[in-house]
Design a protein around this motif. Structure first.
Motif, PDB file in Angstrom:
ATOM      1  N   HIS A  17      -3.957   3.590   6.692  1.00 15.61           N
ATOM      2  CA  HIS A  17      -4.062   2.347   7.475  1.00 15.61           C
ATOM      3  C   HIS A  17      -5.423   2.267   8.159  1.00 15.61           C
ATOM      4  CE1 HIS A  17      -0.102   0.553   7.145  1.00 15.61           C
ATOM      5  NE2 HIS A  17       0.488   1.702   7.440  1.00 15.61           N
TER       6      HIS A  17
ATOM      7  N   LYS B 179       0.844  -1.187   0.000  1.00 23.94           N
ATOM      8  CA  LYS B 179       0.000   0.000   0.000  1.00 23.94           C
ATOM      9  C   LYS B 179       0.882   1.239   0.000  1.00 23.94           C
ATOM     10  CE  LYS B 179       0.861   1.661   4.126  1.00 23.94           C
ATOM     11  NZ  LYS B 179       1.516   2.957   4.207  1.00 23.94           N
TER      12      LYS B 179
ATOM     13  N   HIS C 127      -2.436  -3.996   2.765  1.00 27.00           N
ATOM     14  CA  HIS C 127      -2.997  -3.274   3.913  1.00 27.00           C
ATOM     15  C   HIS C 127      -2.800  -4.141   5.158  1.00 27.00           C
ATOM     16  CE1 HIS C 127      -4.649   0.310   2.079  1.00 27.00           C
ATOM     17  NE2 HIS C 127      -5.022  -0.434   1.046  1.00 27.00           N
TER      18      HIS C 127
ATOM     19  N   ASP D  66      -8.667   2.256   5.837  1.00 29.70           N
ATOM     20  CA  ASP D  66      -8.982   0.907   5.375  1.00 29.70           C
ATOM     21  C   ASP D  66      -9.435   0.015   6.521  1.00 29.70           C
ATOM     22  OD1 ASP D  66      -8.703  -1.492   3.427  1.00 29.70           O
ATOM     23  OD2 ASP D  66      -7.388  -2.037   5.089  1.00 29.70           O
TER      24      ASP D  66
END
Length: 324
Positions: free
Chosen positions: A166, A90, A117, A169
């Motif tokens: 972070h 990511k 992620h 998501d």
């Protein structure tokens, strides 16, 4: 399985270690001769440490891309067109436009594309999921997430894209609800043309999450709070602990009272998050199955970041539908 690791920086070194531990046969591509020499010292056969990733593609089953975000479209795109499944750290790309271009390539090539992620695979996240699934918290009122601390700024993307993402998501994953709108304040105090301080209110349907990221606060913070109607979770990803607070406001003739409830501390344990996500990627490649974090999830995170950028620039709340 033969896996080509593209990019051997600080995080790439961890990928190399984990791929080796998982029994993969690693190839490495890096423009730096010094970095390639490091890979050889770490056990990679000299013939499998190359400067140009294209030279390795005919010999590998899958590709692990751990390079700056602005290279992801070119690298992962070419690898998928060559018939290789890809893991991409990511953010999926530095912009929604490039993320969509990668999604189109993935659909056309029919390859596995997993986005890194990593917070989804942390043992703390599993404890939070279990607590939410139990129903003991009651309806979630709001969440907070903080990814902050004094450190060197990343050079390819701003702090919202590299750190706040972070939690953007993670909360979508935990709440089972995609973000619908963002109200944000982003600042570029260092004058680099990229945000280095970020405060976002992200709406997941009727639940708000407040996300902080920045390079200035002393210390290191990787924590989140989920406030329910009956219980509150306070999670620390650094110490791998989740505290369950039985705090409830109580109405009385004197007004609302706030007695402190009991506190249960749960020590989270489990596989290293990077090991777990790469293990799932290798399994998806072997089985031809759906990746643990697909390109649509990676694209949704990018759209959330773009909504935050636009909100800060316009000084108003921005819905995700506007990004569409």
């Amino acid at each position: 399985m033969k896996v080509l690791l593209v990019g051997l920086g600080r995080w790439g070194e961890k990928h190399l270690r984990v791929l080796t531990e998982l029994g993969a046969e690693p190839w490495v591509a890096d423009l730096s001769q010094e970095r390639r020499a490091f890979a050889v010292r770490a056990g990679v056969a000299p013939a499998r440490a190359v400067a140009d990733f294209r030279h390795a593609l005919p010999h590998v089953d899958a590709v692990d891309v751990v390079t700056p975000a602005d290279s992801h479209l070119v690298l992962a795109g070419e690898c998928m067109r060559a018939g290789k499944d890809c893991f991409v750290e990511k953010p999926l790309a530095p912009s929604v436009a490039e993320g969509r271009a990668l999604a189109e390539i993935q659909r056309g090539a029919g390859r596995v594309l997993q986005v890194g992620h990593i917070f989804r695979f942390h043992p703390v996240t599993e404890v939070i999921r279990q607590q939410l699934a139990s129903g003991k918290l009651g309806p979630v009122r709001y969440c907070t997430g903080r990814f902050a601390g004094f450190k060197r700024p990343r050079t390819d993307v701003g702090v919202t894209m590299t750190d706040a993402i972070h939690y953007m998501d993670l909360f979508a994953y935990l709440l089972g609800q995609p973000p619908t709108a963002v109200t944000a304040t982003l600042r570029d105090y260092l004058g680099r043309g990229m945000d280095d301080c970020s405060f976002s209110t992200v709406e997941y349907g009727g639940t708000a999450a407040f996300v902080e990221a920045g390079y200035f606060a002393p210390g290191t913070y990787r924590d989140c709070v989920i406030v329910g109607e009956r219980l509150t979770l306070a999670a620390d990803f650094g110490s791998s602990e989740v505290r369950v607070h039985a705090n409830q406001h109580v109405a009385s003739a004197m007004g609302w009272q706030a007695p402190e409830g009991t506190v249960e501390t749960i020590k989270a344990s489990g596989p290293e998050p990077l090991r777990r996500e790469l293990e799932l990627f290798i399994d998806a490649v072997a089985r031809g199955g759906r990746p643990a974090v697909d390109v649509e999830a990676g694209l949704l995170a990018l759209r959330t970041v773009e909504a935050a950028r636009r909100s800060s620039a316009l000084g108003r709340r921005v819905t995700l539908s506007e990004i569409d």
